[in-house]
Design a protein around this motif. Structure first.
Motif, PDB file in Angstrom:
ATOM      1  N   VAL A 249     -68.804 -30.018 118.614  1.00  0.00           N
ATOM      2  CA  VAL A 249     -69.230 -29.014 117.641  1.00  0.00           C
ATOM      3  C   VAL A 249     -69.948 -27.856 118.331  1.00  0.00           C
ATOM      4  N   ASP A 250     -70.739 -28.159 119.368  1.00  0.00           N
ATOM      5  CA  ASP A 250     -71.440 -27.099 120.110  1.00  0.00           C
ATOM      6  C   ASP A 250     -70.464 -26.243 120.910  1.00  0.00           C
ATOM      7  N   LEU A 251     -69.500 -26.875 121.580  1.00  0.00           N
ATOM      8  CA  LEU A 251     -68.591 -26.159 122.476  1.00  0.00           C
ATOM      9  C   LEU A 251     -67.523 -25.376 121.728  1.00  0.00           C
ATOM     10  N   PHE A 252     -67.144 -25.847 120.542  1.00  0.00           N
ATOM     11  CA  PHE A 252     -66.046 -25.224 119.806  1.00  0.00           C
ATOM     12  C   PHE A 252     -66.533 -24.637 118.480  1.00  0.00           C
ATOM     13  N   ALA A 253     -67.639 -23.945 118.545  1.00  0.00           N
ATOM     14  CA  ALA A 253     -68.198 -23.318 117.344  1.00  0.00           C
ATOM     15  C   ALA A 253     -67.210 -22.303 116.783  1.00  0.00           C
ATOM     16  N   GLY A 254     -66.941 -22.389 115.495  1.00  0.00           N
ATOM     17  CA  GLY A 254     -66.051 -21.443 114.839  1.00  0.00           C
ATOM     18  C   GLY A 254     -64.582 -21.740 114.995  1.00  0.00           C
ATOM     19  N   VAL A 255     -64.230 -22.800 115.744  1.00  0.00           N
ATOM     20  CA  VAL A 255     -62.827 -23.144 115.973  1.00  0.00           C
ATOM     21  C   VAL A 255     -62.368 -24.138 114.905  1.00  0.00           C
ATOM     22  N   PRO A 256     -61.203 -23.930 114.292  1.00  0.00           N
ATOM     23  CA  PRO A 256     -60.689 -24.918 113.349  1.00  0.00           C
ATOM     24  C   PRO A 256     -60.531 -26.287 114.018  1.00  0.00           C
ATOM     25  N   PHE A 263     -64.148 -43.345 111.222  1.00  0.00           N
ATOM     26  CA  PHE A 263     -65.514 -42.881 111.426  1.00  0.00           C
ATOM     27  C   PHE A 263     -65.588 -41.446 111.945  1.00  0.00           C
ATOM     28  N   THR A 264     -64.611 -41.009 112.704  1.00  0.00           N
ATOM     29  CA  THR A 264     -64.667 -39.666 113.300  1.00  0.00           C
ATOM     30  C   THR A 264     -64.794 -38.593 112.231  1.00  0.00           C
ATOM     31  N   SER A 265     -63.942 -38.648 111.219  1.00  0.00           N
ATOM     32  CA  SER A 265     -64.010 -37.646 110.145  1.00  0.00           C
ATOM     33  C   SER A 265     -65.318 -37.758 109.371  1.00  0.00           C
ATOM     34  N   ARG A 266     -65.754 -38.988 109.103  1.00  0.00           N
ATOM     35  CA  ARG A 266     -67.006 -39.175 108.361  1.00  0.00           C
ATOM     36  C   ARG A 266     -68.193 -38.603 109.146  1.00  0.00           C
ATOM     37  N   GLU A 267     -68.198 -38.848 110.457  1.00  0.00           N
ATOM     38  CA  GLU A 267     -69.331 -38.414 111.273  1.00  0.00           C
ATOM     39  C   GLU A 267     -69.346 -36.903 111.477  1.00  0.00           C
ATOM     40  N   ILE A 268     -68.172 -36.279 111.565  1.00  0.00           N
ATOM     41  CA  ILE A 268     -68.128 -34.816 111.636  1.00  0.00           C
ATOM     42  C   ILE A 268     -68.703 -34.226 110.344  1.00  0.00           C
ATOM     43  N   PHE A 269     -68.332 -34.810 109.219  1.00  0.00           N
ATOM     44  CA  PHE A 269     -68.859 -34.336 107.940  1.00  0.00           C
ATOM     45  C   PHE A 269     -70.386 -34.478 107.906  1.00  0.00           C
ATOM     46  N   GLU A 270     -70.887 -35.638 108.313  1.00  0.00           N
ATOM     47  CA  GLU A 270     -72.339 -35.876 108.302  1.00  0.00           C
ATOM     48  C   GLU A 270     -73.065 -34.965 109.283  1.00  0.00           C
ATOM     49  N   LEU A 271     -72.431 -34.699 110.435  1.00  0.00           N
ATOM     50  CA  LEU A 271     -73.026 -33.819 111.432  1.00  0.00           C
ATOM     51  C   LEU A 271     -73.146 -32.393 110.901  1.00  0.00           C
ATOM     52  N   ALA A 273     -73.332 -31.556 107.762  1.00  0.00           N
ATOM     53  CA  ALA A 273     -74.341 -31.574 106.699  1.00  0.00           C
ATOM     54  C   ALA A 273     -75.751 -31.585 107.277  1.00  0.00           C
ATOM     55  N   ALA A 274     -75.959 -32.375 108.333  1.00  0.00           N
ATOM     56  CA  ALA A 274     -77.288 -32.460 108.943  1.00  0.00           C
ATOM     57  C   ALA A 274     -77.707 -31.127 109.559  1.00  0.00           C
ATOM     58  N   ARG A 275     -76.729 -30.345 110.017  1.00  0.00           N
ATOM     59  CA  ARG A 275     -77.020 -29.051 110.642  1.00  0.00           C
ATOM     60  C   ARG A 275     -76.924 -27.894 109.650  1.00  0.00           C
ATOM     61  N   ASN A 276     -76.665 -28.219 108.397  1.00  0.00           N
ATOM     62  CA  ASN A 276     -76.476 -27.183 107.371  1.00  0.00           C
ATOM     63  C   ASN A 276     -75.366 -26.209 107.758  1.00  0.00           C
ATOM     64  N   GLN A 277     -74.299 -26.747 108.358  1.00  0.00           N
ATOM     65  CA  GLN A 277     -73.160 -25.937 108.771  1.00  0.00           C
ATOM     66  C   GLN A 277     -72.038 -26.039 107.739  1.00  0.00           C
ATOM     67  N   SER A 278     -71.186 -25.038 107.725  1.00  0.00           N
ATOM     68  CA  SER A 278     -70.065 -25.009 106.795  1.00  0.00           C
ATOM     69  C   SER A 278     -68.988 -26.011 107.220  1.00  0.00           C
ATOM     70  N   HIS A 279     -68.304 -26.567 106.223  1.00  0.00           N
ATOM     71  CA  HIS A 279     -67.159 -27.459 106.466  1.00  0.00           C
ATOM     72  C   HIS A 279     -65.839 -26.693 106.403  1.00  0.00           C
ATOM     73  N   GLU A 280     -65.916 -25.387 106.254  1.00  0.00           N
ATOM     74  CA  GLU A 280     -64.742 -24.583 105.948  1.00  0.00           C
ATOM     75  C   GLU A 280     -63.664 -24.666 107.020  1.00  0.00           C
ATOM     76  N   GLN A 281     -64.062 -24.784 108.295  1.00  0.00           N
ATOM     77  CA  GLN A 281     -63.086 -24.780 109.392  1.00  0.00           C
ATOM     78  C   GLN A 281     -62.627 -26.189 109.779  1.00  0.00           C
ATOM     79  N   ASP A 282     -63.099 -27.200 109.052  1.00  0.00           N
ATOM     80  CA  ASP A 282     -62.754 -28.584 109.391  1.00  0.00           C
ATOM     81  C   ASP A 282     -61.700 -29.129 108.436  1.00  0.00           C
ATOM     82  N   PHE A 283     -60.723 -29.852 108.993  1.00  0.00           N
ATOM     83  CA  PHE A 283     -59.799 -30.627 108.167  1.00  0.00           C
ATOM     84  C   PHE A 283     -59.992 -32.090 108.522  1.00  0.00           C
TER      85      PHE A 283
END
Length: 374
Positions: A249-256, A263-271, A273-283
């Motif tokens: 997430v740090d290295l690929f900021a703004g990248v789809p 667990f990978t998808s769940r943890e990306i979602f939780e990460l 949310a914890a950082r108050n970041q948008s989910h818009e670029q994530d599938f």
């Protein structure tokens, strides 16, 4: 309030004048019976209201009593207890955790061709799609007539709360089996019921030489834990998946980003949310195990000026490894593929994927990826 009218003849039969008079205050509680000092009776508990569970050891013994000693499949969260027991109590030569459900069914077919015995294939109902071809063109009574016992975890069972990706699958599962001419029974959660259902299943398979399915509901089996490490990578020099995702997430900021099942998808979602970041670029590929890299490639091919990242897992990549060939051949300059290998099916019980001794970077390079490495 007015009472409903009753038939005239019934009203006459219960005429008030013909009945003994009895008056009582209906609001008064009914007096409870008093137990005398000499009453030593022990009252039986209402055990019919107690929740029952099927013992994995007993279930395995029942299968063995019918000659089933070979098991193949893809782990499922609803079957994790019985799968764990099979892993600990069936030799490696007779238990194979397969890359996908179609492979598992084909292994069972080969076992029957070699021995004449009926094998058991376990899977989640979301994996039924992977079994369609070998079910209809290999095991069917209209082709090679190969009996196989299918043990299917019934995710999305109607009336039970589940994740969105399982609901439609769960609703359609019985109908899919019926359309494929595969009879089924729901596996009871107690020994006598399981015995009776297995009698029905094996009688059908021996008579018709065709597959039979058991649908397994949530919490059918007693809890059972794997006896030890199943090949997961561990050590002070190893990173946890969540640590890897934080760096991604740090290295690929703004990248789809397209993330794999589990667990990978769940943890990306939780990460996010914890950082108050948008989910818009994530599938988040919550279903369709093994297909997230193809989804990412499709996005990359359609947006050649946009960098697209796929975050994959070893179990998912192995399930449909042909997608690596597609990725190597496509040679999309804007497609990046990160594969996190922890060597286990982590989200469904921790059974090994078979990737502990596989150099997946070398595999990707052999398939045509321009750059591949740890």
């Amino acid at each position: 309030s007015r009472l409903r009218p009753v038939h005239r003849r019934f009203a006459a039969a219960v005429d008030e004048e013909a009945q003994p008079t009895f008056k009582a205050d209906l609001a008064s509680p009914i007096p409870s019976a008093k137990k005398s000092a000499s009453d030593n009776r022990v009252y039986r508990p209402m055990d019919e209201t107690v929740r029952t569970f099927l013992n994995p050891a007993h279930f395995l013994a029942l299968l063995r009593s019918h000659g089933t000693g070979f098991f193949a499949g893809v782990p499922d969260s609803l079957l994790k207890d019985v799968c764990a027991y099979i892993s600990d109590n069936v030799g490696s030569g007779n238990h194979i955790i397969a890359a996908n459900e179609g492979t598992a069914l084909s292994l069972a077919a080969g076992h029957h061709l070699a021995t004449g015995n009926i094998a058991c294939v376990y899977l989640q109902n979301s994996g039924l799609g992977n079994t369609v071809n070998p079910l209809l063109s290999l095991c069917s009574s209209r082709v090679y007539s190969i009996p196989v016992l299918l043990m299917i975890g019934w995710r999305g069972e109607p009336g039970k709360k589940d994740e969105p990706q399982h609901l439609l699958q769960g609703q359609l599962t019985p109908g899919l089996l019926k359309e494929m001419n595969v009879p089924y029974e729901i596996l009871p959660d107690y020994a006598e019921g399981a015995f009776s259902v297995l009698e029905i299943a094996y009688e059908y398979m021996r008579k018709e030489s065709a597959p039979f399915a058991l649908l397994v509901k949530k919490q059918t089996f007693e809890k059972y834990r794997l006896a030890g490490d199943q090949g997961a990578f561990a050590g002070e020099d190893m990173m946890h998946r969540e640590e890897v995702l934080e760096q991604i997430v740090d290295l690929f900021a703004g990248v789809p980003i397209v993330t794999t099942t589990g667990f990978t998808s769940r943890e990306i979602f939780e990460l996010r949310a914890a950082r108050n970041q948008s989910h818009e670029q994530d599938f988040l590929t919550v279903g369709s195990m093994g297909h997230c890299s193809s989804i990412a490639m499709g996005i990359a091919a359609s947006k050649p000026s946009t960098q697209v990242l796929c975050v994959d897992g070893d179990g998912a990549a192995i399930m449909h490894m042909g997608s690596l060939v597609t990725g190597g051949k496509a040679r999309l300059a804007n497609f990046k593929h990160v594969l996190i290998n922890n060597a286990v099916h982590d989200s469904v019980g921790g059974q090994p994927t078979g990737a502990a001794d596989v150099d997946l970077s070398a595999v990707a390079a052999a398939f045509g990826y321009r750059k591949a490495g740890p």
